[in-house]
Design an enzyme around this catalytic site. Structure first.
Site, PDB file in Angstrom:
ATOM      1  N   ASP A 158       1.135  -1.101  -0.347  1.00  0.00           N
ATOM      2  CA  ASP A 158       0.050   0.364  -0.039  1.00  0.00           C
ATOM      3  C   ASP A 158       0.800   1.132   0.020  1.00  0.00           C
ATOM      4  OD1 ASP A 158      -3.136   0.472   1.258  1.00  0.00           O
ATOM      5  OD2 ASP A 158      -1.786   1.986   0.935  1.00  0.00           O
ATOM      6  N   ASP A 187      -3.124   1.493  -5.676  1.00  0.00           N
ATOM      7  CA  ASP A 187      -2.342   2.019  -4.571  1.00  0.00           C
ATOM      8  C   ASP A 187      -2.114   1.157  -4.076  1.00  0.00           C
ATOM      9  OD1 ASP A 187      -3.730   2.511  -2.450  1.00  0.00           O
ATOM     10  OD2 ASP A 187      -2.534   4.041  -1.597  1.00  0.00           O
ATOM     11  N   GLU A 188      -2.783   0.442  -4.485  1.00  0.00           N
ATOM     12  CA  GLU A 188      -2.985  -1.049  -3.167  1.00  0.00           C
ATOM     13  C   GLU A 188      -2.863  -2.642  -4.048  1.00  0.00           C
ATOM     14  OE1 GLU A 188      -6.486  -0.866  -0.087  1.00  0.00           O
ATOM     15  OE2 GLU A 188      -5.782  -2.309   0.252  1.00  0.00           O
TER      16      GLU A 188
HETATM   17  P1  TTP Z   1      -5.267   5.080   0.978  1.00  0.00           P
HETATM   18  O1  TTP Z   1      -3.970   4.197   0.919  1.00  0.00           O
HETATM   19  O2  TTP Z   1      -6.128   4.973   2.058  1.00  0.00           O
HETATM   20  O3  TTP Z   1      -4.848   5.986   1.404  1.00  0.00           O
HETATM   21  P2  TTP Z   1      -3.119   6.938   1.309  1.00  0.00           P
HETATM   22  O4  TTP Z   1      -2.378   5.956   0.684  1.00  0.00           O
HETATM   23  O5  TTP Z   1      -3.934   8.670   0.803  1.00  0.00           O
HETATM   24  O6  TTP Z   1      -2.459   7.209   2.877  1.00  0.00           O
HETATM   25  P3  TTP Z   1      -1.730   5.869   3.961  1.00  0.00           P
HETATM   26  O7  TTP Z   1      -0.723   5.981   3.812  1.00  0.00           O
HETATM   27  O8  TTP Z   1      -2.786   5.932   5.058  1.00  0.00           O
HETATM   28  O9  TTP Z   1      -1.881   4.782   2.864  1.00  0.00           O
HETATM   29  O10 TTP Z   1      -6.095   5.685  -0.187  1.00  0.00           O
HETATM   30  C1  TTP Z   1      -5.287   5.878  -1.670  1.00  0.00           C
HETATM   31  C2  TTP Z   1      -5.617   6.678  -2.318  1.00  0.00           C
HETATM   32  O11 TTP Z   1      -7.066   6.672  -2.084  1.00  0.00           O
HETATM   33  C3  TTP Z   1      -5.029   8.576  -1.124  1.00  0.00           C
HETATM   34  O12 TTP Z   1      -4.194   8.716  -2.015  1.00  0.00           O
HETATM   35  C4  TTP Z   1      -6.627   8.802  -2.188  1.00  0.00           C
HETATM   36  C5  TTP Z   1      -7.561   7.650  -2.705  1.00  0.00           C
HETATM   37  N1  TTP Z   1      -8.347   7.852  -2.024  1.00  0.00           N
HETATM   38  C6  TTP Z   1      -9.776   8.607  -1.929  1.00  0.00           C
HETATM   39  O13 TTP Z   1      -9.611   9.801  -2.853  1.00  0.00           O
HETATM   40  N2  TTP Z   1     -10.733   9.059  -1.124  1.00  0.00           N
HETATM   41  C7  TTP Z   1     -11.039   8.569   0.342  1.00  0.00           C
HETATM   42  O14 TTP Z   1     -11.810   8.313   0.776  1.00  0.00           O
HETATM   43  C8  TTP Z   1      -9.603   7.605   0.638  1.00  0.00           C
HETATM   44  C9  TTP Z   1      -9.438   6.812   1.879  1.00  0.00           C
HETATM   45  C10 TTP Z   1      -8.146   7.624  -0.654  1.00  0.00           C
HETATM   46 MG    MG Z   2      -1.913   4.265   0.333  1.00  0.00          MG
END
Ligand code: TTP
Ligand code: MG
Length: 367
Positions: free
Chosen positions: A14, A109-110
């Site tokens: 992730d 991203d995951e």
């Molecule tokens: P996440 O992996 O949930 O968050 P992140 O990568 O920003 O942070 P972390 O370091 O905690 O993993 O989400 C990945 C991307 O998806 C995030 O950068 C933006 C998008 N996203 C949205 O557009 N809306 C949302 O509600 C969430 C949770 C994520």
């Molecule tokens: Mg993330």
């Protein structure tokens, strides 16, 4: 007695604060400052990502940009550039495929990788995870966090445990010690609503959950009770399913001003049904499930869903389902800020190899 199968080796990767990290990579002068990727704070848009500096002020994904600015007046707001994020996503997925083709994309991203057998003939999943992280950084300048475990849910929780730029390995014999103290909200699939229901039953941690019987959990949570029962014992046999199709096709909108009356909402849903049905139909698919998402003016987000035995074969049928779902909400009495519908549970007509996109309703936890 049959020998128990050898534990699998799953890596969950992730990216760290993904959208914000991409923007900061490209605009290093902004580093160290609180930043939100989202629309203008004077609009009704929502923060998609907040960097860690902004999170210190209590800002998080899904929060309105206006609220984010109230929490941190000097926060920077950058509009999202989805094409750029998609390009990065393609790059990291290409790296995953250097290791295995058993890659399941969950969002841009995951992803989950099953590296039990892998193209590098490497026995250590830990070493592979480290190498993947290094390789992602070399190719994109971005950090990722990874979790290594024998099941999907533990790998996912582990990838979150040492963010950012973390690596957390949970060996099979460590699983119960790792999960027992966790709050149930950490379990994938448990959102605010289910969490609240669990709290009311006195279930706060996985250890509390483990104490409850299967009939008890099934009585309160239906089919989901079985999942909870297994998870509390570290059991999750879901395989990594490569090239998963798009999970849902959806359309949603945050309205310029809150809608109180049902009429305009229905009108909007009719338009949405048409749009989403056409998009799906163009790909030669039909859906069995319609999900309605409603966010009230106080930001409470709910979803209602219905699944039929046969497919919704016209936009009118989708609209009909959406109307029935709307009747199960408080629309008409409570002002609505956002509404949308999504279609899922497709007819498997064509399984094209396509990368899964971020499920549109990512943040929705169905109740
Ligand atoms: P996440 O992996 O949930 O968050 P992140 O990568 O920003 O942070 P972390 O370091 O905690 O993993 O989400 C990945 C991307 O998806 C995030 O950068 C933006 C998008 N996203 C949205 O557009 N809306 C949302 O509600 C969430 C949770 C994520
Ligand atoms: Mg993330």
């Amino acid at each position: 007695m049959a020998a128990s199968p050898k534990p699998r080796k799953i890596i969950h990767v992730d990216m760290d604060m993904f959208y914000a990290a991409v923007e900061l990579r490209d605009r290093p002068e902004l580093r160290g400052k609180p930043l939100v990727v989202g629309g203008r704070p004077d609009s009704r848009s929502v923060a998609t990502t907040a960097n860690y500096e902004a999170r210190k002020f209590g800002i998080h994904s899904g929060m309105s940009c206006a609220m984010a600015r109230r929490l941190c007046p000097h926060c920077l707001f950058i509009p999202p550039d989805f094409r750029k994020y998609r390009r990065v996503s393609e790059r990291i997925h290409a790296i995953f495929h250097e290791y295995t083709d058993l890659v399941e994309s969950v969002s841009l991203d995951e992803a989950y990788l099953d590296v039990t057998r892998n193209k590098k003939n490497e026995a250590s999943a830990t070493r592979l995870a480290r190498e993947i992280k290094r390789s992602i950084f070399a190719a994109t300048g971005l950090t990722a966090s990874a979790g290594v475990a024998s099941t999907l849910f533990v790998a996912k929780i582990a990838s979150d445990a040492r963010k950012p730029n973390g690596l957390c390995v949970v060996r099979p014999e460590q699983v119960m010690d790792f999960i027992r103290p966790l709050p149930v909200l950490k379990i994938p699939g448990i959102g605010r609503v289910t969490n609240a229901r669990l709290q009311r039953l006195g279930i706060r941690t996985v250890a509390d959950l483990e104490q409850r019987s299967l009939p008890f959990l099934e009585e309160h949570f239906g089919k989901f009770g079985r999942y909870l029962f297994d998870i509390a014992r570290g059991i999750d046999e879901r395989p990594v399913t490569p090239w998963r199709e798009r999970l849902s096709y959806g359309a949603e909108e945050t309205f310029a001003s809150d809608i109180v009356k049902k009429g305009p909402l229905l009108e909007f849903l009719r338009e949405c049904s048409q749009r989403v049905f056409s998009e799906l139909h163009e790909e030669g698919k039909l859906a069995r499930t319609v999900t309605l998402k409603v966010k009230y003016s106080d930001f409470q987000l709910i979803s209602r869903r219905c699944t039929r035995d046969n497919f919704h074969s016209s936009p009118e049928e989708v609209y009909g389902a959406a109307c029935a779902l709307l009747a199960r909400t408080e629309a008409g009495t409570r002002p609505v800020r956002l509404a949308g519908i999504a279609l899922s549970n497709f007819e498997p007509v064509r399984r094209e190899k396509e990368m899964a996109v971020a499920p549109l309703f990512k943040e929705v936890k169905s109740d």
